[in-house]
Scaffold this active site. Structure first.
Site, PDB file in Angstrom:
ATOM      1  N   ARG A 173      -8.993 -12.965  -0.517  1.00 29.02           N
ATOM      2  CA  ARG A 173      -7.579 -13.051  -0.909  1.00 29.02           C
ATOM      3  C   ARG A 173      -7.090 -14.501  -0.914  1.00 29.02           C
ATOM      4  NH1 ARG A 173      -4.623  -7.775   1.805  1.00 29.02           N
ATOM      5  NH2 ARG A 173      -5.155  -6.394   0.094  1.00 29.02           N
ATOM      6  N   LYS A 221      -8.269  11.176   2.076  1.00 29.06           N
ATOM      7  CA  LYS A 221      -7.257  12.196   1.811  1.00 29.06           C
ATOM      8  C   LYS A 221      -6.824  12.297   0.359  1.00 29.06           C
ATOM      9  CE  LYS A 221      -5.216  11.942   6.343  1.00 29.06           C
ATOM     10  NZ  LYS A 221      -4.240  11.178   7.084  1.00 29.06           N
ATOM     11  N   GLY A 276      -8.939  -1.477  -0.351  1.00 27.46           N
ATOM     12  CA  GLY A 276      -9.637  -2.322   0.627  1.00 27.46           C
ATOM     13  C   GLY A 276     -10.988  -1.763   1.035  1.00 27.46           C
ATOM     14  N   GLY A 326      -2.877  -0.338  -2.170  1.00 31.18           N
ATOM     15  CA  GLY A 326      -1.665   0.466  -2.372  1.00 31.18           C
ATOM     16  C   GLY A 326      -0.975   0.113  -3.682  1.00 31.18           C
TER      17      GLY A 326
END
Ligand code: AMP
Length: 401
Positions: free
Chosen positions: A37, A203, A356, A379
């Site tokens: 990053r 999930k 990630g 996200g």
């Protein structure tokens, strides 16, 4: 939606605040374990250095708990060190975020100087999108650049309230932000086909909206990881103690029905690596999904599934991958994810990795250089895939009247 580009602004010699995403992983000793990053932010920073700008860098780090602000473990000091070695340039590390001393320092910067503010989240105003906090940040610069794609889905002060202090022509997206948004946009709007989405992870809930949107766009949907069991259960399989979200079984069914209506090919695991408990110190079995014992759990996809998924990817022109195929953090259950990483890396398709954990898998599998694009924002990329306009993107976009 079109972003303002940093190249469209007159920034020569100006005071520029760049919102970066320096939220990098650190080990227990505080050492940065993956500086991707930070490296990804360099083109924008270098562009500003070359134009003699007075540069203020701002980023969040981790999630400092209320009352535990200023904790050393969340400090950006290690990032300053890494930036110094990458840019071969002195980095002025601020003692705080918007203290009077820091604001004064920002005003004294000379052309080419770089000051890194302390962790934005040390100030509670960051997450509450506080306008006073944003005003203090704004007072340090003439120009605002958002290069923090990974944080742009959050309505936080440095992302949302801050750009309101800058008029059109004084704010834009940095190169990284532009690259990420353009990539996802192009992939969703005009993918080369067949377009295949590979979705995994723990999930369904975190990725449900993205899947609902993706099923409308893709030619094939490949599902692995813990989330596959909710789909398998919806189809009536006995999944033992595997991860399941009972309340999402209906949604899973709807996604599969929609896939059928649209003639989107839908792939689920056909065999699994099962264990009696969530541990890598227990004996495991490789079983067809029809044979999962009632008190065992599936923790990785099996060898037949690997072959099936490989076949499914064979003709891909575009592959989007988000979410590991199993509990890749444990050796015994990492094979499905590593194999998936290799298959995608070997393909001739345009390959986009988001999230990630998935980026971590490609790194561990040694496939990073073979991927077309690895997104820095998990996200944020999911919300783009859901079809949402991210607050941080909106703030630096051209208003079309
Ligand atoms: P996510 O954040 O939803 O992308 O999930 C990533 C996590 O999913 C990783 O930490 C994996 O260990 C976990 N995971 C993948 N497959 C399974 C599985 N079959 N059972 C439990 N967890 C899993």
């Amino acid at each position: 939606m079109q972003l303002y580009s940093i190249k469209e602004l007159d920034i020569d010699g100006k005071r520029v605040l760049i919102r970066c995403d320096f939220n990098v992983p650190k080990d227990e000793f505080g050492n940065i374990t993956d500086d991707r990053r930070i490296r990804a932010a360099l083109p924008t920073i270098r562009y500003c250095i070359d134009r003699d700008c007075k540069i203020v860098l701002a980023s969040h780090f981790g999630r400092p708990k209320p009352g535990a602000w200023n904790e050393e473990k969340d400090s950006l000091k290690p990032v300053a060190k890494r930036l110094k070695s990458l840019l071969k340039k002195e980095i002025i590390m601020a003692d705080n975020v918007v203290g009077d001393d820091t604001i004064a320092k920002a005003k004294e910067l000379e052309g080419g100087d770089i000051m890194l503010l302390e962790n934005l989240r040390y100030n509670p105003g960051e997450t509450s999108n506080d306008s006073e906090f944003a005003a203090r940040l704004a007072s340090m610069a003439d120009i605002y650049i958002n290069d923090a794609f990974g944080a742009s889905h959050r309505k936080h002060a440095s992302i949302f309230a801050l750009p309101e202090h800058f008029s059109e022509g004084k704010k834009a997206a940095g190169f990284l932000m532009q690259k990420e948004v353009t990539f996802f946009d192009k992939m969703i709007q005009k993918p080369s086909r067949p377009f295949i989405a590979v979705v995994g992870g723990s999930k369904v809930s975190g990725k449900l909206e993205a899947m609902v949107n993706l099923v409308e766009k893709v030619d094939k949907l490949v599902i692995g990881g813990g989330m596959a069991f909710t789909f398998l259960k919806a189809l009536g399989y006995e999944i033992g103690n595997s991860l399941v979200e009972e309340d999402l079984i209906d949604d899973a069914t709807k996604i599969m029905q929609r896939a059928k209506e649209l003639n989107v090919k839908f792939y689920l695991p056909v065999d699994v690596v099962v264990a009696p408990e969530f541990s890598d110190e227990v004996p495991v079995k490789f079983l067809p999904i029809q044979e999962i014992p009632s008190d065992w759990m599936g923790l990785d996809v099996g060898p037949a599934t690997n072959r099936l998924f490989r076949e499914a990817l064979n003709d891909a022109q575009t592959i989007l991958w988000n979410g590991p195929m199993g509990v890749y953090e444990m050796d015994k259950y990492s094979k499905g994810s590593f194999m998936m990483s290799h298959y995608i890396a070997e393909s001739h398709a345009t390959t986009i990795v988001g999230g990630g954990d998935t980026a971590d898998v490609t790194q561990r599998a040694g496939d990073v250089d073979e991927m077309t694009f690895i997104s820095t924002g998990g996200g944020a990329s999911l919300e783009l895939l859901e079809g949402k306009l991210l607050p941080g993107v909106e703030a630096v976009s051209k208003k079309i009247s």
